[in-house]
Design an enzyme around this catalytic site. Structure first.
Site, short mmCIF file in Angstrom:
data_model
loop_
_atom_site.label_atom_id
_atom_site.label_comp_id
_atom_site.label_asym_id
_atom_site.label_seq_id
_atom_site.Cartn_x
_atom_site.Cartn_y
_atom_site.Cartn_z
N GLY A 200 0.79 -1.23 0.00
CA GLY A 200 0.00 0.00 0.00
C GLY A 200 0.82 1.28 0.00
O GLY A 200 0.32 2.33 0.40
N GLU A 225 6.33 5.19 -11.78
CA GLU A 225 5.83 3.84 -12.01
C GLU A 225 4.46 3.82 -12.67
O GLU A 225 4.20 2.99 -13.55
CB GLU A 225 5.77 3.09 -10.67
CG GLU A 225 5.39 1.63 -10.82
CD GLU A 225 5.44 0.88 -9.50
OE1 GLU A 225 5.87 -0.29 -9.51
OE2 GLU A 225 5.06 1.46 -8.47
N GLN A 345 11.51 0.51 -2.28
CA GLN A 345 11.21 -0.92 -2.26
C GLN A 345 12.08 -1.63 -1.23
O GLN A 345 13.20 -1.21 -0.96
CB GLN A 345 11.48 -1.53 -3.63
CG GLN A 345 10.45 -1.19 -4.68
CD GLN A 345 9.20 -2.06 -4.60
OE1 GLN A 345 8.88 -2.60 -3.54
NE2 GLN A 345 8.51 -2.20 -5.70
N GLY A 367 22.46 1.54 -0.45
CA GLY A 367 23.41 2.62 -0.63
C GLY A 367 23.52 3.45 0.63
O GLY A 367 23.80 2.93 1.71
#
Length: 429
Positions: A200, A225, A345, A367
């Site tokens: 969500g 996206e 993500q 990173g």
């Protein structure tokens, strides 16, 4: 236009010879000097500073040794202090030397880019914007000290404004309990919202974007996206409390048509700008935000999602590229004095554990994300993994990092048919 000034470089070196203590105040390094001899002289001056040796002509000449001829000889060094008897303009001369250096490095970079032109015009544009940002960041980094009185007066003004306007100390989220933990999304902060796919994230971001728009902020929403039409479907469904599938398929009841119209009218009054172009580079995003900021001073930025942003140039690894992007997002928040909220993500490592609640190590291609972010909030739904759970339609907002406050978990209701998030105590309202 000249890209160097021999006279100004001489003035800097001569001032240090006249007033050796200036070597402890300088902002320059040897590479800032154009003249080879001046670079050698200044390098030795800095080495004398490191060893706490007084910077004077005899010691300087001794340190230079045989290379003294390369810098013009003893007579040239002696002439430096004799030609510039005043040190009052030292800071001004320093600034000129540095500005000339920035011009030279910029031109050198442009020539290198010209010799290795990318085939893709977007890559070329990204390289040029990246170069512009690097030079701009160096120019902006020259702020220096500010007396505490000035900061305190600004603080009093801000407090008075908050008192008069009844405003929160930052951009409010859709969760009252979440705001209590995070203290809202402050200006100049990078805030990461991370979760596994289908939990969500995008719906949560859109809810917060419309919340900010409803509170009077100008919203910059980058969707790398999903296309704009899909975002609008979800925003209208959430605002009108309409089943999202019915909006998508245009199968609305009479009552839903009424709520659809009301939802559209409410959204239209908000100052929300959507950019749904895929493959955006971080340089393009920073440029777009700067442009919007000029017209609308009170902005908030949402990005869906971080790992889809392109670094705009080649990197040794994907981790380094993501680290560069997260660092750039933090700089963007600082230079535009606004909160930046970026979705991220999580890796599949979550799925391998018995307790599926995310942790910092689950940030995909992390990173420097953990280092750069001011807050990191994980979204977790127990019913996503456990159909027998008692927490049906409950989403946990796990604040795992909060640089300026506490950490903890806030629970909200996820009304999935609408794509709407509400506080637990208001779910029946």
């Amino acid at each position: 236009m000249s890209f160097y000034s021999i006279e100004t470089e001489q003035a800097v070196l001569g001032s240090v010879l006249l007033e050796p203590e200036l070597i402890y105040e300088t902002i320059l390094t040897p590479e800032h000097f154009y003249h080879d001899g001046h670079r050698l002289i200044f390098d030795q001056m800095l080495q004398m500073r490191e060893k706490q040796e007084p910077v004077e002509i005899v010691s300087l000449v001794a340190r230079l040794g045989p290379t003294v001829a390369d810098v013009g000889g003893v007579q040239y060094i002696s002439s430096l202090s004799g030609s510039f008897p005043s040190v009052q303009q030292f800071a001004t001369h320093e600034q000129i030397v540095k500005e000339k250096y920035l011009m030279r490095t910029g031109m050198t970079a442009i020539k290198e880019l010209y010799n290795e032109l990318p085939d893709n015009p977007r890559e070329l544009a990204a390289e040029l914007m990246s170069l512009s940002e690097v030079i701009g960041d160096q120019v902006r980094a020259e702020g220096g000290f500010r007396h505490i009185k000035d900061g305190l007066m600004d603080h009093v003004d801000q407090l008075e404004r908050k008192k008069e306007n009844g405003m929160e100390s930052g951009a409010r989220t859709v969760g009252t309990a979440l705001d209590k933990i995070t203290g809202c999304w402050k200006k100049q902060t990078l805030n990461i919202i991370a979760a596994r796919p289908s939990v969500g994230k995008t719906a949560f971001m859109l809810n917060n974007a419309t919340k900010a728009g409803g509170d009077g902020l100008t919203v910059a929403l980058f969707s790398l996206e999903q296309p704009e039409v899909q975002l609008l479907d979800r925003m209208i469904a959430a605002e009108g409390r309409i089943d999202g599938i019915n909006v998508r398929d245009a199968k609305l009841t009479d009552d839903e048509w009424t709520r659809y119209t009301m939802g559209i009218a409410k959204l239209a009054d908000m100052d929300i700008y959507i950019d749904d172009k895929p493959g955006r580079t971080i340089q393009e995003i920073r440029a777009a935000v700067r442009k919007l900021k000029k017209k609308h001073p009170n902005i908030i930025v949402f990005i869906d999602y971080l790992q889809l942003i392109h670094g705009g140039k080649k990197f040794p690894s994907r981790n380094e590229e993501v680290g560069y992007i997260s660092s750039s997002l933090k700089q963007m928040a600082r230079e535009n004095d606004c909160p930046v909220i970026a979705l991220a993500q999580l890796s599949r490592g979550v799925e391998q554990r018995q307790d599926k609640r995310p942790m910092m190590s689950d940030l995909r291609e992390s990173g420097n994300i953990e280092q750069d972010a001011d807050t990191i909030t994980f979204l977790y739904r127990d019913d996503y993994y456990n159909q027998e759970t008692e927490k049906k339609n409950i989403i946990e907002c796990i604040v795992a990092k909060n640089r300026n406050g506490s950490v903890g978990t806030a629970e909200m209701v996820n009304m999935r048919q609408y794509g709407k998030f509400v506080d637990l105590e208001t779910r029946y309202a």
